[in-house]
Design a protein around this motif. Sequence first.
Motif, PDB file in Angstrom:
ATOM      1  N   VAL A 270     -52.602 -13.826 -17.596  1.00  0.00           N
ATOM      2  CA  VAL A 270     -51.660 -12.823 -17.079  1.00  0.00           C
ATOM      3  C   VAL A 270     -51.674 -12.837 -15.556  1.00  0.00           C
ATOM      4  N   GLU A 271     -50.587 -12.364 -14.995  1.00  0.00           N
ATOM      5  CA  GLU A 271     -50.479 -12.270 -13.541  1.00  0.00           C
ATOM      6  C   GLU A 271     -51.170 -11.005 -13.056  1.00  0.00           C
ATOM      7  N   GLY A 272     -52.083 -11.147 -12.091  1.00  0.00           N
ATOM      8  CA  GLY A 272     -52.783 -10.011 -11.539  1.00  0.00           C
ATOM      9  C   GLY A 272     -54.209  -9.918 -12.043  1.00  0.00           C
ATOM     10  N   ASP A 273     -55.003  -9.126 -11.347  1.00  0.00           N
ATOM     11  CA  ASP A 273     -56.389  -8.856 -11.728  1.00  0.00           C
ATOM     12  C   ASP A 273     -56.385  -7.665 -12.682  1.00  0.00           C
ATOM     13  N   ILE A 274     -56.457  -7.943 -13.958  1.00  0.00           N
ATOM     14  CA  ILE A 274     -56.233  -6.895 -14.959  1.00  0.00           C
ATOM     15  C   ILE A 274     -57.291  -5.791 -14.843  1.00  0.00           C
ATOM     16  N   THR A 275     -56.859  -4.560 -15.072  1.00  0.00           N
ATOM     17  CA  THR A 275     -57.712  -3.393 -14.891  1.00  0.00           C
ATOM     18  C   THR A 275     -58.315  -2.933 -16.210  1.00  0.00           C
ATOM     19  N   ALA A 276     -59.349  -2.118 -16.094  1.00  0.00           N
ATOM     20  CA  ALA A 276     -59.960  -1.537 -17.279  1.00  0.00           C
ATOM     21  C   ALA A 276     -58.966  -0.641 -18.011  1.00  0.00           C
ATOM     22  N   GLU A 277     -58.092   0.025 -17.251  1.00  0.00           N
ATOM     23  CA  GLU A 277     -57.090   0.897 -17.874  1.00  0.00           C
ATOM     24  C   GLU A 277     -56.117   0.092 -18.723  1.00  0.00           C
ATOM     25  N   ALA A 278     -55.712  -1.067 -18.225  1.00  0.00           N
ATOM     26  CA  ALA A 278     -54.797  -1.916 -18.987  1.00  0.00           C
ATOM     27  C   ALA A 278     -55.463  -2.455 -20.249  1.00  0.00           C
ATOM     28  N   LEU A 279     -56.724  -2.841 -20.140  1.00  0.00           N
ATOM     29  CA  LEU A 279     -57.457  -3.315 -21.310  1.00  0.00           C
ATOM     30  C   LEU A 279     -57.591  -2.214 -22.354  1.00  0.00           C
ATOM     31  N   MET A 280     -57.829  -0.989 -21.906  1.00  0.00           N
ATOM     32  CA  MET A 280     -57.929   0.135 -22.829  1.00  0.00           C
ATOM     33  C   MET A 280     -56.600   0.398 -23.517  1.00  0.00           C
ATOM     34  N   ALA A 281     -55.506   0.293 -22.770  1.00  0.00           N
ATOM     35  CA  ALA A 281     -54.181   0.508 -23.356  1.00  0.00           C
ATOM     36  C   ALA A 281     -53.883  -0.535 -24.426  1.00  0.00           C
ATOM     37  N   LEU A 282     -54.199  -1.797 -24.154  1.00  0.00           N
ATOM     38  CA  LEU A 282     -53.995  -2.853 -25.146  1.00  0.00           C
ATOM     39  C   LEU A 282     -54.857  -2.613 -26.380  1.00  0.00           C
ATOM     40  N   SER A 283     -56.064  -2.141 -26.157  1.00  0.00           N
ATOM     41  CA  SER A 283     -56.989  -1.882 -27.257  1.00  0.00           C
ATOM     42  C   SER A 283     -56.502  -0.739 -28.145  1.00  0.00           C
ATOM     43  N   ASN A 284     -55.899   0.277 -27.532  1.00  0.00           N
ATOM     44  CA  ASN A 284     -55.455   1.455 -28.288  1.00  0.00           C
ATOM     45  C   ASN A 284     -54.100   1.273 -28.960  1.00  0.00           C
ATOM     46  N   GLY A 285     -53.318   0.303 -28.498  1.00  0.00           N
ATOM     47  CA  GLY A 285     -51.954   0.138 -28.983  1.00  0.00           C
ATOM     48  C   GLY A 285     -50.972   0.517 -27.896  1.00  0.00           C
ATOM     49  N   VAL A 286     -49.910  -0.279 -27.752  1.00  0.00           N
ATOM     50  CA  VAL A 286     -48.953  -0.118 -26.666  1.00  0.00           C
ATOM     51  C   VAL A 286     -47.611   0.327 -27.238  1.00  0.00           C
ATOM     52  N   ALA A 287     -46.961   1.273 -26.559  1.00  0.00           N
ATOM     53  CA  ALA A 287     -45.642   1.746 -26.976  1.00  0.00           C
ATOM     54  C   ALA A 287     -44.587   0.735 -26.533  1.00  0.00           C
ATOM     55  N   LEU A 288     -43.916   0.107 -27.510  1.00  0.00           N
ATOM     56  CA  LEU A 288     -42.839  -0.828 -27.246  1.00  0.00           C
ATOM     57  C   LEU A 288     -41.522  -0.245 -27.764  1.00  0.00           C
ATOM     58  N   LYS A 289     -40.415  -0.908 -27.487  1.00  0.00           N
ATOM     59  CA  LYS A 289     -39.116  -0.394 -27.917  1.00  0.00           C
ATOM     60  C   LYS A 289     -39.013  -0.290 -29.437  1.00  0.00           C
ATOM     61  N   ASP A 290     -39.731  -1.162 -30.155  1.00  0.00           N
ATOM     62  CA  ASP A 290     -39.685  -1.126 -31.615  1.00  0.00           C
ATOM     63  C   ASP A 290     -40.890  -0.392 -32.197  1.00  0.00           C
ATOM     64  N   GLY A 291     -41.530   0.472 -31.399  1.00  0.00           N
ATOM     65  CA  GLY A 291     -42.634   1.286 -31.896  1.00  0.00           C
ATOM     66  C   GLY A 291     -43.974   0.875 -31.310  1.00  0.00           C
ATOM     67  N   ARG A 292     -44.948   1.714 -31.500  1.00  0.00           N
ATOM     68  CA  ARG A 292     -46.290   1.463 -30.975  1.00  0.00           C
ATOM     69  C   ARG A 292     -46.973   0.365 -31.781  1.00  0.00           C
ATOM     70  N   THR A 293     -47.661  -0.512 -31.072  1.00  0.00           N
ATOM     71  CA  THR A 293     -48.393  -1.581 -31.747  1.00  0.00           C
ATOM     72  C   THR A 293     -49.682  -1.031 -32.349  1.00  0.00           C
ATOM     73  N   LEU A 294     -50.222  -1.762 -33.302  1.00  0.00           N
ATOM     74  CA  LEU A 294     -51.527  -1.416 -33.845  1.00  0.00           C
ATOM     75  C   LEU A 294     -52.597  -1.682 -32.779  1.00  0.00           C
ATOM     76  N   PRO A 295     -53.738  -1.021 -32.870  1.00  0.00           N
ATOM     77  CA  PRO A 295     -54.824  -1.328 -31.934  1.00  0.00           C
ATOM     78  C   PRO A 295     -55.182  -2.814 -31.980  1.00  0.00           C
ATOM     79  N   ALA A 296     -55.509  -3.361 -30.806  1.00  0.00           N
ATOM     80  CA  ALA A 296     -55.875  -4.769 -30.694  1.00  0.00           C
ATOM     81  C   ALA A 296     -57.324  -4.897 -30.241  1.00  0.00           C
ATOM     82  N   GLU A 297     -57.899  -6.048 -30.520  1.00  0.00           N
ATOM     83  CA  GLU A 297     -59.214  -6.376 -29.978  1.00  0.00           C
ATOM     84  C   GLU A 297     -58.975  -7.207 -28.722  1.00  0.00           C
ATOM     85  N   VAL A 298     -59.478  -6.744 -27.573  1.00  0.00           N
ATOM     86  CA  VAL A 298     -59.173  -7.423 -26.316  1.00  0.00           C
ATOM     87  C   VAL A 298     -60.374  -7.388 -25.386  1.00  0.00           C
ATOM     88  N   ARG A 299     -60.557  -8.483 -24.647  1.00  0.00           N
ATOM     89  CA  ARG A 299     -61.589  -8.532 -23.622  1.00  0.00           C
ATOM     90  C   ARG A 299     -61.173  -9.539 -22.561  1.00  0.00           C
TER      91      ARG A 299
END
Length: 206
Positions: free
Chosen positions: A76-105
């Motif tokens: 990804v472009e940029g130095d990814i933040t802990a907040e962004a990693l947490m958002a991906l882990s919890n699920g992200v709100a997209l136009k077609d609905g919130r995603t399921l929680p992901a495993e990310v590191r």
Amino acid sequence: MAKLILLNKPFNVLCQFTDTDGRDTLANYVKVARVYPAGRLDFDSEGLLLLTDNGQLQQKIAAPEHKMPKTYWVQVEGDITAEALMALSNGVALKDGRTLPAEVRKIPEPDVWRRQPPVRERKAIPTSWLELTIREGRNRQVRRMTAATGFPTLRLIRYSVGSWTIDGLAPGTLKTLEIHAPEPAKTIHRRPARSRKPKPSKGKTP
């Protein structure tokens, strides 16, 4: 037994065997007859694509209800933040609905092949690598997830589907396995209910 092909799909290859516009397709890499992709991988994504000659196995791998885990290496472009990693882990709100929680590191840059053409990187902006596992298959989901957190995807490599990985596979090469095919789903046939004759009345006949 079912035939299962593990292909390391190169960048800018269509996930189909024909194309009227002359683009690179699976036909240039898979010379096995009567096998079909089990799921898809975007034209501009790389990595593991599974193909099989068995419809039941194809369904088990590709159908969303089975939620087979898929792991990606994502630049990804940029130095990814802990907040962004947490958002991906919890699920992200997209136009077609919130995603399921992901495993990310966040991970060090993996030891992978150089992409052709190479990724366009800007000297003034750092990049980060993530290992991201999802259990959905929405259109361009990983790219939309990282973009929603403010870190656009530059390069996307699918490392694994279920227990199958690209380990030992150079881009454009494949490995063929013979595995036990899943049992077809059993259809339960219910007998129609018998119609019962009404019992004669115990009262006296007038």
